[in-house]
Design a protein around this motif. Structure first.
Motif, short mmCIF file in Angstrom:
data_model
loop_
_atom_site.label_atom_id
_atom_site.label_comp_id
_atom_site.label_asym_id
_atom_site.label_seq_id
_atom_site.Cartn_x
_atom_site.Cartn_y
_atom_site.Cartn_z
N PRO A 28 0.82 -1.21 0.00
CA PRO A 28 0.00 0.00 0.00
C PRO A 28 0.85 1.26 0.00
N GLU A 30 0.60 5.39 0.96
CA GLU A 30 -0.21 6.30 1.78
C GLU A 30 -0.07 7.75 1.32
N GLN A 31 -0.11 7.99 0.01
CA GLN A 31 0.06 9.34 -0.52
C GLN A 31 -1.23 9.92 -1.09
N THR A 118 8.05 4.43 -0.07
CA THR A 118 7.48 3.11 0.16
C THR A 118 8.12 2.06 -0.73
N THR A 134 -2.52 4.10 -4.88
CA THR A 134 -2.70 3.48 -3.57
C THR A 134 -2.02 2.13 -3.41
N PRO A 260 -3.73 13.90 1.04
CA PRO A 260 -4.01 14.01 2.48
C PRO A 260 -3.33 15.22 3.08
#
Length: 298
Positions: A28, A30-31, A118, A134, A260
Motif C-alpha cells: 500500500p 499512503e500518498q 514506500t 494506492t 491528504p
C-alpha cells in the motif's frame, strides 16, 4: 559411483548458488488516491460524463527503453487494458539517464518523491507500477498464475468512490493549445482531511526509438507533461501542449488526485518542576556559594 555422487553434489551446489528472484508483493501507498482517466485526442473535441464506479484504474508505470523486464510488465498491463480495466501512463526514467530520450526529470522526481518512501528496493530502478496511487508493485516476478492475473486483480480493487460522476471536455483552440472543462460530483467524505488537485496529463500514444535495447522499438503511453488545473470540483483551464516526439498522436487525460493533509504535531514545551523551580534552584545554589565564601573569609 563416487564420481556420479560428486557430479550430483556439484550440480546441487550450483543450484543453491544461483540467484533467486523472489516475487515482491504489492504494497500500500499512503500518498492519497488518484482517479480519472477520461481523455481525448488532442486534435478532437470531446465531451464525456462517466460514473465514478465505471472509471478505469489509473496505472503509473516507471519504465525505460533499456529495461528488458519492463516489457513483460507492460505486456501484462496491455492485456488488462484491452478489457477496459485500466489506463496506463508511462513515466520514463530521466534522472542521470543517457539511454532513454522520453523522460523528463521533473516527472522522474515526482515518481521518486511520491513513491520512493514506500519503495521495497533501493535505487529506484524500473519496472514499477502504481494502481490508483494506492497500491505499488515493483519488479516483474509474481506469485500469481501470471502478471495478467495479478494486474487484473489490482485493477479491480474498488476505491469505493460511490455513486458520483465526472464530466470532461476538451476543445482544441490552436495547433498546440486547448481548453479543459471538468465537473466532479463526489461525496464529501472522500475529501475529508484532504485537498483535491485537478490535473491534465498529456500522453503520447507511441514514439519510435530503434536504439532502445529492450527491443520494443515503439514505446507507448508516454507521459509527456502534467498540468495543474486547480483545486475546485469544477472549472475550465487552458493549456499549451508540448510537441510530439514524432507523429501527431498526443492525448489529453483528466486526472484527479486527493492529497491528504499532513498535520504536524506540536511538541509540548518542557515543564519546570513545581517542587524545585529552575530559578529557585539557581538562587539556592548562589546562596550556598556566598555562604561558603563568607565562612572562608571569617
Amino acid at each position: 559411483m563416487r564420481r556420479l555422487l560428486s557430479l550430483f553434489a556439484a550440480a546441487a551446489l550450483l543450484v543453491i548458488c544461483l540467484p533467486v528472484h523472489s516475487a515482491l508483493p504489492p504494497v500500500p501507498v499512503e500518498q492519497g488516491m488518484i482517479f480519472g482517466g477520461q481523455w481525448s485526442h488532442a486534435n478532437n473535441s470531446t465531451a464525456t460524463v462517466t460514473n465514478l464506479s465505471d472509471l478505469p484504474a489509473v496505472v503509473e508505470v516507471y519504465t525505460a527503453t533499456w529495461c528488458e523486464n519492463c516489457v513483460d510488465v507492460e505486456h501484462g498491463l496491455d492485456d488488462v487494458q484491452a478489457e477496459g480495466a485500466l489506463q496506463q501512463y508511462h513515466i520514463h526514467r530521466a534522472v542521470a539517464e543517457s539511454q532513454d530520450p522520453f523522460g523528463k526529470e521533473y516527472l522522474d522526481y515526482r515518481w521518486k518523491n511520491r513513491y520512493g518512501a514506500t519503495s521495497i528496493t533501493d535505487g529506484q530502478q524500473p519496472p514499477g507500477v502504481v494502481f490508483n496511487g494506492t497500491m505499488m508493485k515493483e519488479g516483474s516476478v509474481t506469485d500469481e498464475a501470471s502478471l495478467y492475473v495479478e494486474f487484473f486483480n489490482m485493477a479491480n480493487q474498488s476505491l469505493g468512490l460511490g455513486d458520483g460522476s465526472t464530466s470532461f471536455s476538451w476543445t482544441p483552440t490552436g495547433t498546440q493549445r486547448g481548453t479543459v472543462t471538468w465537473a466532479l460530483d463526489i461525496e464529501d467524505v472522500h475529501l475529508e482531511n484532504a485537498t483535491l488537485e485537478v490535473t491534465a496529463w498529456v500522453v503520447e500514444t507511441g514514439a519510435e526509438f530503434e536504439e532502445g535495447t529492450n527491443g520494443l522499438g515503439t514505446y507507448p503511453h508516454i507521459l509527456r507533461d502534467i498540468f495543474y488545473l486547480g483545486e475546485e470540483r469544477q472549472g475550465t483551464a487552458s493549456i499549451e501542449l508540448p510537441p510530439a516526439f514524432d507523429g501527431d498522436d498526443l492525448e489529453v487525460h483528466l486526472i484527479y488526485q486527493v492529497n491528504p493533509i499532513v498535520v504536524e504535531e506540536e511538541l509540548d514545551e518542557p515543564k519546570e518542576s513545581e517542587d524545585t523551580p529552575a530559578l529557585s534552584f539557581v538562587a539556592t545554589m548562589a546562596a550556598l556559594v556566598m555562604a561558603s565564601v563568607t565562612r572562608r573569609n571569617d
